[in-house]
Design an enzyme around this catalytic site. Structure first.
Site, short mmCIF file in Angstrom:
data_model
loop_
_atom_site.label_atom_id
_atom_site.label_comp_id
_atom_site.label_asym_id
_atom_site.label_seq_id
_atom_site.Cartn_x
_atom_site.Cartn_y
_atom_site.Cartn_z
N GLY A 87 49.67 68.41 7.86
CA GLY A 87 48.23 68.33 7.67
C GLY A 87 47.79 66.87 7.67
O GLY A 87 48.42 66.02 8.28
N ILE A 88 46.68 66.58 6.94
CA ILE A 88 46.23 65.19 6.85
C ILE A 88 47.03 64.53 5.73
O ILE A 88 46.72 64.66 4.56
CB ILE A 88 44.71 65.10 6.59
CG1 ILE A 88 43.96 65.68 7.80
CG2 ILE A 88 44.31 63.64 6.34
CD1 ILE A 88 42.48 65.40 7.83
N HIS A 89 48.13 63.86 6.10
CA HIS A 89 49.01 63.25 5.09
C HIS A 89 48.83 61.74 5.09
O HIS A 89 48.03 61.18 5.83
CB HIS A 89 50.45 63.69 5.31
CG HIS A 89 51.01 63.36 6.66
ND1 HIS A 89 51.88 62.34 6.88
CD2 HIS A 89 50.77 63.93 7.87
CE1 HIS A 89 52.18 62.31 8.17
NE2 HIS A 89 51.53 63.25 8.78
N ALA A 90 49.61 61.10 4.21
CA ALA A 90 49.37 59.69 3.91
C ALA A 90 49.38 58.77 5.14
O ALA A 90 48.49 57.95 5.31
CB ALA A 90 50.40 59.20 2.90
N ALA A 102 46.40 59.20 7.48
CA ALA A 102 45.18 58.95 6.71
C ALA A 102 45.02 57.44 6.50
O ALA A 102 43.92 56.90 6.59
CB ALA A 102 45.24 59.67 5.36
#
Lengths: 559, 91
Positions: B13-16, B19
């Site tokens: 998903g939208i991970h570190a 991001a």
């Protein structure tokens, strides 16, 4: 001797004295400040300092463990200057008039809790990052310097839970292994330990105690076992295991990323046999070129009732995505014979090896079979999947199974669910019948994988579990080897590839024979990949082919 | 104000990592506000923690909105960014 079981997250064996990591504890005082602006400036200075430290740590991590490790600290940098984080701290200092240490503690805990509560293992683990960043700022504010390792000799380090920055800051030449009380396999400590090749065991709770400090301890990151004060036998065993691992590591470093190619340029694919999605780590660590046999039975054995489509889909998808585009051959349900399951409610048979098993059960229970096929095709969108049917004896069985595949694909299309159009279909050749009609079977499939364990026991009429058969059971029996040769030739005539996924594939005494026969693939346990690669690279097929094949096909009695 | 929707295909998903890159990429467009929305939650591209806190998972749909002086260029850049870094399928 004390034996403790934890969860191994980074493989390898290490032996050394136990050292307990102690943090310099800073007690957070909480008070109202007189000048809010000065307090805010104090925070800003500490924040700047933290960002600077993190930059240096990122460089250290990059040098020690590569870009991935460095990125962790770059993320910490961004968290330290995150607008929402800073705003929450600003409001605590400027509006509530609290001291910076207290505010950073509160805000850090609040953000960490948000992550910890997310229903996602990856995001929950990010709670440790926010705490780590906040802890760093607090230490700077209160002038605390973190403790390192106060020991002259390398140690096995035990701690409650190491923050990622602590892991990187520690002097690695002093660390033989990690033990932590808490933690998760996707924590950065586990990832960093793996990257740096240091054995690590997590989740041991309070079993490692202060009183164990300084005593000899052995950690086995592969099994998750910790032994304190080992007895001489255990010690010797683990030392041997460590030597074996170091030898393998050396072999790995020499052979990793080299092709499986003979001196005269004949290439063969070396894949792996696995029984669990977690085994993929071992496949990648040993540089397996793909998965030649993924036994799907574990899905059935782990459940009290038929596994659902969703459950199977997740498992297949995980393996396919982890293998990142490399071929994965998944064998459909192979229950029966020596693998019995209660909920299948199979009637008791006098001779289960010749009974209702594998594809036979699947074709008799098409609804159960279709659940697996649906899960497989849905997972095919995430990598390079091949499907393999076990225990085939006739062409009609394969046709019937393929018809079910077509039905499943039509259903998925109608439901708008994605699947790959390039899924190859193959069969196990493990019955003499399949070997003898392999010329016909090759016309209806894309590949063969010879299951030598069953093929040998059926061909020789010898139960491989029966130790009394002794000299009558010969794994190198020419009947089996001739069948392998015949099957491989029949496959090639129809443009199919042909491999072996039985234990025989890893038998180095036969590697030259298999290369001479012209097999395209050998699928072996992950630990056999590199020894096999070494053997292949030492072989010159053109020098041995004629003699080996003549011996195999000759009418002269040798055995 | 302009926007596009896309489905995140990254398994995490939208991970570190992406991001963080997104926050950096957004700095190239100081004249625009870039917002990522999922359902009733939204975060600006530079709000790293908030964005991760939205918990956007694989196969979930987000809307990216850009508003400001350089919105055309920002929109194109964001589309390319999402495709490259989240294996996103954009509309």
């Amino acid at each position: 001797m004390i034996s403790i079981q934890g969860k191994g997250v980074s493989t390898g064996v290490a032996i050394g004295p136990l050292y307990i990591y102690r943090r310099a504890k800073s007690t957070i005082r909480r008070y109202k400040v007189e000048d809010k602006e000065i307090e805010w400036a104090r925070f800003k200075a500490a924040q700047m300092k933290a960002i600077e430290q993190l930059g240096l740590l990122a460089e250290k991590a990059r040098a020690e463990a590569g870009d991935d490790a460095a990125f962790l600290f770059e993320t910490h940098q961004m968290m330290a200057e995150d607008v929402d984080y800073e705003e929450a701290i600003q409001s605590g200092i400027k509006e509530d008039g609290l001291n910076a240490e207290a505010v950073v503690t509160d805000v850090g805990a609040q953000f960490a809790e948000m992550f910890a509560n997310m229903d996602d293992a990856y995001m929950s683990a990010r709670a440790a990052d926010v705490k780590d960043v906040s802890g760093r700022i607090i230490n700077i504010l209160s002038g605390v310097v973190q403790g390192g390792i106060d020991s002259d000799v390398p140690v096995i380090l035990a701690s409650d839970d190491l923050a990622p920055s602590e892991t990187v800051q520690l002097d690695k030449s002093k660390i033989l292994g990690f033990i932590t009380a808490g933690g998760s396999g996707s924590s950065h400590t586990a990832i960093l330990a793996r990257t740096m090749g240091i054995p690590a065991i997590i989740g041991v709770g309070d079993q490692v105690k202060e009183e164990h400090e300084g005593r000899e301890v052995i950690v086995d990151g592969g099994t998750g076992n910790i032994v304190i004060d080992p007895d001489p036998d255990t010690r010797e065993y683990m030392i041997q295991k460590r030597k074996e691992q170091l030898r393998k590591l050396e072999l790995l470093n020499q052979l990793k990323s080299l092709p499986n190619i003979t001196k005269d340029g004949q290439e063969i694919r070396v894949y792996c046999n696995i029984g669990n999605p977690e085994d993929v780590h071992a496949v990648l660590a040993n540089d397996g070129g793909g998965i030649g046999l993924f036994r799907s039975e574990f899905l059935y054995l782990n459940c009290d009732d038929y596994p659902t489509e969703e459950y199977q889909f997740e498992a297949y998808k995980q393996v396919l995505s982890d293998m990142d585009g490399k071929e994965v051959v998944i064998r459909t349900c192979d229950i029966g014979a020596d693998k019995m399951i209660d909920y299948f409610e199979l009637p008791k048979e006098d001779n289960p090896a010749l009974g209702n098993r594998a594809l036979r059960i699947c074709l008799n229970r098409p609804e159960m079979f279709k659940t697996q096929l649906r899960a497989l095709y849905r997972a095919s969108a995430f990598g390079k999947l091949s499907i393999m049917f076990p225990m085939v004896t006739s062409v009609w069985e394969v046709k019937e199974a393929k018809k079910l595949c077509e039905q499943v694909k039509a259903e998925l299309t109608a439901e708008g669910k994605p699947y790959s159009d390039e899924v190859d279909i193959g069969i196990m050749i493990e019955t003499p019948a399949a070997a003898v009609i392999s010329d016909r079977l090759a016309k209806v499939v894309d590949f063969f994988s010879i299951g030598t364990n069953d093929l040998t026991q059926y061909t020789l009429a010898c139960d491989r579990q029966n130790n009394d058969l002794g000299r009558f059971f010969n794994a190198h029996h020419p009947a089996v080897l001739r069948l392998i040769k015949m099957v491989c030739e029949n496959a090639h005539k129809e443009g199919c590839w042909c491999g072996i996924c039985g234990e025989l594939g890893a038998d180095l005494e036969l590697t030259e024979t298999f290369l001479s026969i012209g097999l395209d693939e050998l699928s072996v346990s992950p630990r056999s990949v590199l020894p096999l690669r070494q053997k292949v690279r030492e072989t010159t097929v053109s020098e041995v082919r004629d003699k080996l094949l003549d011996d195999l096909m000759s009418d002269m009695v040798t055995i | 104000m302009k926007s596009f929707s896309c489905v995140i295909n990254d398994p995490l998903g939208i991970h570190a990592r992406p991001a963080g890159k997104l926050a950096k990429a957004a700095k190239d467009f100081p004249a625009s506000t870039i917002t990522i929305t999922k359902g009733d939650k939204s975060a600006a591209a530079n709000q790293l923690i908030k964005l991760m806190g939205m918990g956007v998972k694989q196969n979930e749909k987000v809307t990216v909105t850009v508003d400001g002086g350089d919105e055309d260029a920002a929109l194109a850049a964001m589309k390319a960014f999402f495709v490259e870094n989240f294996s996103a399928e954009c509309e």
